[in-house]
Motif scaffolding. Structure first.
Motif, mmCIF file in Angstrom:
data_model
loop_
_atom_site.group_PDB
_atom_site.id
_atom_site.type_symbol
_atom_site.label_atom_id
_atom_site.label_comp_id
_atom_site.label_asym_id
_atom_site.label_seq_id
_atom_site.Cartn_x
_atom_site.Cartn_y
_atom_site.Cartn_z
ATOM 1 N N ARG A 32 0.734 -1.302 0.001
ATOM 2 C CA ARG A 32 -0.057 0.026 0.102
ATOM 3 C C ARG A 32 0.939 1.127 0.063
ATOM 4 N NH1 ARG A 32 -4.589 -2.488 4.294
ATOM 5 N NH2 ARG A 32 -5.519 -3.331 2.735
ATOM 6 N N ILE A 33 1.846 1.304 0.753
ATOM 7 C CA ILE A 33 2.756 2.307 0.668
ATOM 8 C C ILE A 33 3.543 2.689 -0.704
ATOM 9 C CG2 ILE A 33 5.095 3.174 1.758
ATOM 10 C CD1 ILE A 33 4.236 1.787 4.456
ATOM 11 N N ALA A 34 4.085 1.463 -1.209
ATOM 12 C CA ALA A 34 4.692 1.446 -2.589
ATOM 13 C C ALA A 34 3.532 2.058 -3.432
ATOM 14 C CB ALA A 34 4.827 0.110 -3.105
ATOM 15 N N ASP A 35 2.153 1.555 -3.364
ATOM 16 C CA ASP A 35 1.158 2.356 -4.253
ATOM 17 C C ASP A 35 1.149 3.972 -4.098
ATOM 18 O OD1 ASP A 35 0.066 0.587 -6.294
ATOM 19 O OD2 ASP A 35 -1.476 -0.146 -4.894
ATOM 20 N N GLU A 36 1.151 4.108 -2.779
ATOM 21 C CA GLU A 36 0.942 5.827 -2.419
ATOM 22 C C GLU A 36 2.069 6.261 -2.989
ATOM 23 O OE1 GLU A 36 0.384 8.739 1.371
ATOM 24 O OE2 GLU A 36 0.035 6.521 1.289
ATOM 25 N N ILE A 37 3.193 5.953 -2.951
ATOM 26 C CA ILE A 37 4.560 6.560 -3.416
ATOM 27 C C ILE A 37 4.344 6.584 -5.195
ATOM 28 C CG2 ILE A 37 7.054 6.130 -3.726
ATOM 29 C CD1 ILE A 37 7.426 4.768 -0.892
ATOM 30 N N ALA A 38 3.809 5.601 -5.516
ATOM 31 C CA ALA A 38 3.764 5.727 -7.139
ATOM 32 C C ALA A 38 2.739 6.850 -7.480
ATOM 33 C CB ALA A 38 3.633 4.229 -7.774
ATOM 34 N N SER A 46 17.496 5.556 -1.595
ATOM 35 C CA SER A 46 17.834 4.216 -1.374
ATOM 36 C C SER A 46 17.708 3.071 -0.206
ATOM 37 C CB SER A 46 19.466 3.984 -1.745
ATOM 38 O OG SER A 46 19.523 4.669 -3.093
ATOM 39 N N SER A 47 17.793 4.166 0.790
ATOM 40 C CA SER A 47 17.427 3.633 2.201
ATOM 41 C C SER A 47 16.074 3.503 2.491
ATOM 42 C CB SER A 47 18.342 4.323 3.339
ATOM 43 O OG SER A 47 17.875 5.568 3.457
ATOM 44 N N GLU A 48 15.348 4.394 1.951
ATOM 45 C CA GLU A 48 13.728 4.226 2.095
ATOM 46 C C GLU A 48 13.300 3.149 1.391
ATOM 47 O OE1 GLU A 48 13.141 9.003 2.794
ATOM 48 O OE2 GLU A 48 12.917 8.256 0.938
ATOM 49 N N LEU A 49 13.791 2.838 -0.070
ATOM 50 C CA LEU A 49 13.382 1.785 -0.638
ATOM 51 C C LEU A 49 14.063 0.558 -0.356
ATOM 52 C CD1 LEU A 49 11.966 0.904 -3.454
ATOM 53 C CD2 LEU A 49 14.199 1.416 -4.744
ATOM 54 N N ALA A 50 14.928 0.564 0.480
ATOM 55 C CA ALA A 50 15.497 -0.606 0.951
ATOM 56 C C ALA A 50 14.436 -1.223 1.996
ATOM 57 C CB ALA A 50 16.857 -0.601 1.592
ATOM 58 N N LEU A 52 11.496 -0.279 2.345
ATOM 59 C CA LEU A 52 10.072 -0.720 1.921
ATOM 60 C C LEU A 52 10.107 -2.251 1.423
ATOM 61 C CD1 LEU A 52 7.110 0.105 0.922
ATOM 62 C CD2 LEU A 52 8.396 0.966 -1.252
ATOM 63 N N MET A 53 11.358 -2.531 0.708
ATOM 64 C CA MET A 53 11.769 -3.859 0.291
ATOM 65 C C MET A 53 11.780 -4.844 1.339
ATOM 66 S SD MET A 53 13.427 -2.843 -3.307
ATOM 67 C CE MET A 53 13.723 -4.627 -3.804
ATOM 68 N N ASP A 54 12.396 -4.351 2.410
ATOM 69 C CA ASP A 54 12.815 -5.120 3.511
ATOM 70 C C ASP A 54 14.208 -5.796 3.102
ATOM 71 O OD1 ASP A 54 13.030 -6.372 6.101
ATOM 72 O OD2 ASP A 54 11.794 -8.039 5.515
ATOM 73 N N VAL A 55 15.144 -5.179 2.345
ATOM 74 C CA VAL A 55 16.627 -5.740 2.078
ATOM 75 C C VAL A 55 17.578 -4.399 2.570
ATOM 76 C CG1 VAL A 55 15.572 -7.002 0.121
ATOM 77 C CG2 VAL A 55 16.398 -4.431 -0.236
ATOM 78 N N ASN A 56 18.726 -4.632 2.262
ATOM 79 C CA ASN A 56 19.682 -4.046 2.610
ATOM 80 C C ASN A 56 19.732 -2.886 1.688
ATOM 81 O OD1 ASN A 56 20.858 -5.356 4.874
ATOM 82 N ND2 ASN A 56 22.027 -6.552 3.740
ATOM 83 N N ALA A 57 20.296 -1.697 1.650
ATOM 84 C CA ALA A 57 20.591 -0.644 1.025
ATOM 85 C C ALA A 57 21.413 -1.100 -0.280
ATOM 86 C CB ALA A 57 20.916 0.534 1.482
ATOM 87 N N SER A 58 22.316 -1.929 -0.119
ATOM 88 C CA SER A 58 23.251 -2.195 -1.160
ATOM 89 C C SER A 58 22.643 -2.906 -2.035
ATOM 90 C CB SER A 58 24.494 -2.962 -0.566
ATOM 91 O OG SER A 58 24.011 -4.163 0.033
ATOM 92 N N ALA A 59 21.402 -3.817 -1.619
ATOM 93 C CA ALA A 59 20.926 -4.488 -2.721
ATOM 94 C C ALA A 59 20.096 -3.761 -3.688
ATOM 95 C CB ALA A 59 20.020 -5.586 -1.967
ATOM 96 N N VAL A 60 19.545 -2.631 -3.283
ATOM 97 C CA VAL A 60 18.873 -1.556 -3.794
ATOM 98 C C VAL A 60 19.902 -0.938 -5.050
ATOM 99 C CG1 VAL A 60 17.739 0.870 -4.133
ATOM 100 C CG2 VAL A 60 17.122 -1.142 -2.404
ATOM 101 N N THR A 61 21.144 -0.358 -4.563
ATOM 102 C CA THR A 61 21.924 0.261 -5.607
ATOM 103 C C THR A 61 22.594 -0.821 -6.445
ATOM 104 O OG1 THR A 61 23.438 0.446 -3.701
ATOM 105 C CG2 THR A 61 22.233 2.203 -3.850
#
Length: 99
Positions: A32-38, A46-50, A52-61
């Motif tokens: 739901r949060i991802a939908d609101e952001i979109a 990157s840290s906020e996205l991480a 949201l995805m429940d992963v480390n920030a390095s996995a995002v970047t």
């Protein structure tokens, strides 16, 4: 099996069920949060996205400039200072392949 053993077993099953339901509730909240952001066109770090995805920030970047996560295309938009900002675009239907 004694009555006590049955009770303990039922409690463990109930706890496990409640934990699974809580994890699903957390997933739905993240979606739901991802939908609101979109929907609002927000950029997120990157840290906020991480988070949201429940992963480390390095996995995002490390994933590149554009990739798919669940029902969203994630695009690297720009850099602000030492932060990379990302945008989410909702995928409608099954038009995109997953990365």
């Amino acid at each position: 099996m004694t009555e006590t053993q049955s009770f303990v077993s039922d409690d463990a099953t109930t706890d496990s069920h409640h934990e699974r339901v809580q994890r699903l509730t957390d997933v739905i909240e993240s979606l739901r949060i991802a939908d609101e952001i979109a929907e609002n066109g927000y950029f997120i770090s990157s840290s906020e996205l991480a988070d949201l995805m429940d992963v480390n920030a390095s996995a995002v970047t490390s994933r590149g400039h554009e990739w798919t996560w669940r029902n969203w295309i994630v695009s690297r938009v720009k850099r602000e200072g030492n932060q990379i900002l990302w945008q989410l675009d909702r995928i409608i239907g099954g038009d995109e392949t997953t990365a």
